[in-house]
Design an enzyme around this catalytic site. Structure first.
Site, PDB file in Angstrom:
ATOM      1  N   ASN A   4     -19.929  52.502 -60.360  1.00  0.00           N
ATOM      2  CA  ASN A   4     -21.124  53.179 -59.860  1.00  0.00           C
ATOM      3  C   ASN A   4     -22.045  53.541 -61.017  1.00  0.00           C
ATOM      4  OD1 ASN A   4     -20.645  53.424 -56.957  1.00  0.00           O
ATOM      5  ND2 ASN A   4     -18.902  54.718 -57.545  1.00  0.00           N
ATOM      6  N   GLY A  53     -20.336  51.058 -46.248  1.00  0.00           N
ATOM      7  CA  GLY A  53     -20.761  52.181 -45.399  1.00  0.00           C
ATOM      8  C   GLY A  53     -21.150  51.721 -44.001  1.00  0.00           C
ATOM      9  N   CYS A 113     -17.228  47.211 -52.543  1.00  0.00           N
ATOM     10  CA  CYS A 113     -18.694  47.213 -52.489  1.00  0.00           C
ATOM     11  C   CYS A 113     -19.115  46.021 -51.639  1.00  0.00           C
ATOM     12  CB  CYS A 113     -19.285  47.129 -53.895  1.00  0.00           C
ATOM     13  SG  CYS A 113     -21.095  47.170 -53.882  1.00  0.00           S
ATOM     14  N   GLU A 145     -24.301  57.636 -51.334  1.00  0.00           N
ATOM     15  CA  GLU A 145     -23.123  57.009 -51.926  1.00  0.00           C
ATOM     16  C   GLU A 145     -22.461  57.858 -53.019  1.00  0.00           C
ATOM     17  OE1 GLU A 145     -22.851  53.004 -53.099  1.00  0.00           O
ATOM     18  OE2 GLU A 145     -24.352  52.271 -51.673  1.00  0.00           O
ATOM     19  N   CYS A 168     -25.701  50.230 -47.859  1.00  0.00           N
ATOM     20  CA  CYS A 168     -24.300  50.338 -48.300  1.00  0.00           C
ATOM     21  C   CYS A 168     -23.472  49.478 -47.352  1.00  0.00           C
ATOM     22  CB  CYS A 168     -23.851  51.795 -48.250  1.00  0.00           C
ATOM     23  SG  CYS A 168     -22.123  52.043 -48.748  1.00  0.00           S
ATOM     24  N   GLY A 169     -22.929  48.381 -47.859  1.00  0.00           N
ATOM     25  CA  GLY A 169     -22.218  47.434 -47.000  1.00  0.00           C
ATOM     26  C   GLY A 169     -20.915  48.003 -46.459  1.00  0.00           C
TER      27      GLY A 169
END
Ligand SMILES: N[C@H](CCC[C@H](N)C(=O)O)C(=O)O
Length: 276
Positions: free
Chosen positions: A64, A222, A73, A210, A219-220
């Site tokens: 991150n 997410g 991710c 995030e 956010c994939g």
């Protein structure tokens, strides 16, 4: 060191090719690279490294912007897939596999040219999220925050996610509640905090605060987490596919017969450069 700047629905990355075995950057280096004033600027840094499993063409790791390491991710996985195809290390149209820090992921391509990634099965057991104070998986957990009790969804996609349902994503207190939930003692490894507005059984809007990056444009993992929680509650039908509208773009999540969530979305190259 050469790098590629990429994004998946506005979630942006610096990609480093470490397949020659070079050591990854230190957390401090990652934070410097990610800095949008003193560095290149990105939400996450992705390194591409030799495969860890027999069937994969390569592996990747995720840092991150604050230098912390992540286990998954989703937008980054699509960018890694696109990077490998452009590098000639993966087939442009066929299926292949890539190793994330939390397992191997099948990659396919759809008719729109988007990459479709098997993000695995959501893990609802509190111990796997991790979520403290609860033993059995629940559709929502009553967590006290600033004197209020909120109904929080929680799930792991290889990284921890919390979910709040809101009437309108535009007016959600994403930064305030997001940061407060990340500090909540129930989330010992913090969490990526999603704010979801259900529009229909096949369509939601989502904003994500995030872990280690703050609010991102997409956010994939997410998006997968939100669909997983809402699907378990019966509010969306993940088996039929759910369109997830994020500030930076649209992702499509579908639960397949094996219970895995497959995520489809874009992956874009922005520029190549040299990091001194
Ligand atoms: N901030 C996340 C990693 C990046 C996830 C996100 N960019 C995605 O597309 O899934 C974490 O610390 O778990």
């Amino acid at each position: 060191m050469r790098f590629s700047k990429m994004h998946g629905a506005g979630n942006d990355f610096v990609v480093l090719d470490l397949r020659d075995g070079r050591a990854p950057p230190t957390p401090a280096d990652c934070a410097r690279i990610a800095d949008r004033h003193f560095g290149i600027g990105c939400d996450q840094l992705l390194t591409i490294e030799p495969a860890r499993s027999a069937q994969a063409v390569a592996s990747y790791r995720i840092w991150n912007a604050d230098g912390s390491v992540a286990g998954q991710c989703g937008n980054g996985a699509r960018c890694v897939a696109a990077w490998l195809v452009r590098a000639g290390a993966a087939p442009a149209q066929g299926a292949f596999s890539i190793d994330s820090p939390t397992g191997a992921h099948a990659v396919q391509r759809n008719a729109d040219g988007d990459f479709v990634i098997d993000m695995g099965a959501p893990r609802f057991a509190p111990a796997e999220i991790p979520l403290l104070g609860f033993v059995q998986a629940q559709d929502a957990y009553p967590l006290e925050l600033d004197g209020r009790v909120l109904a929080i969804g929680a799930v792991s996609m290889g990284n921890p996610h919390a979910l709040l349902e809101v009437d309108a994503v535009e007016t959600a207190d994403v930064a305030g509640l997001g940061a407060a939930l990340q500090r909540h003692p129930a989330f010992p490894q913090s969490a990526n905090v999603g704010f979801a507005q259900v529009l229909a059984p096949d369509r939601i809007r989502l904003r994500v605060y995030e872990r280690g990056a703050g609010e991102t444009l997409a956010c994939g993992s997410g998006a997968c987490a939100a669909v997983a929680v809402l699907d378990r509650r019966g509010q969306v039908h993940a088996a039929d596919g759910v369109t997830v509208e994020l500030p930076g773009g649209v992702l499509r999540i579908q639960r397949r017969a094996d219970g895995h969530l497959w995520m489809a979305g874009p992956a874009a190259f922005v520029f190549e450069g040299e990091w001194s």
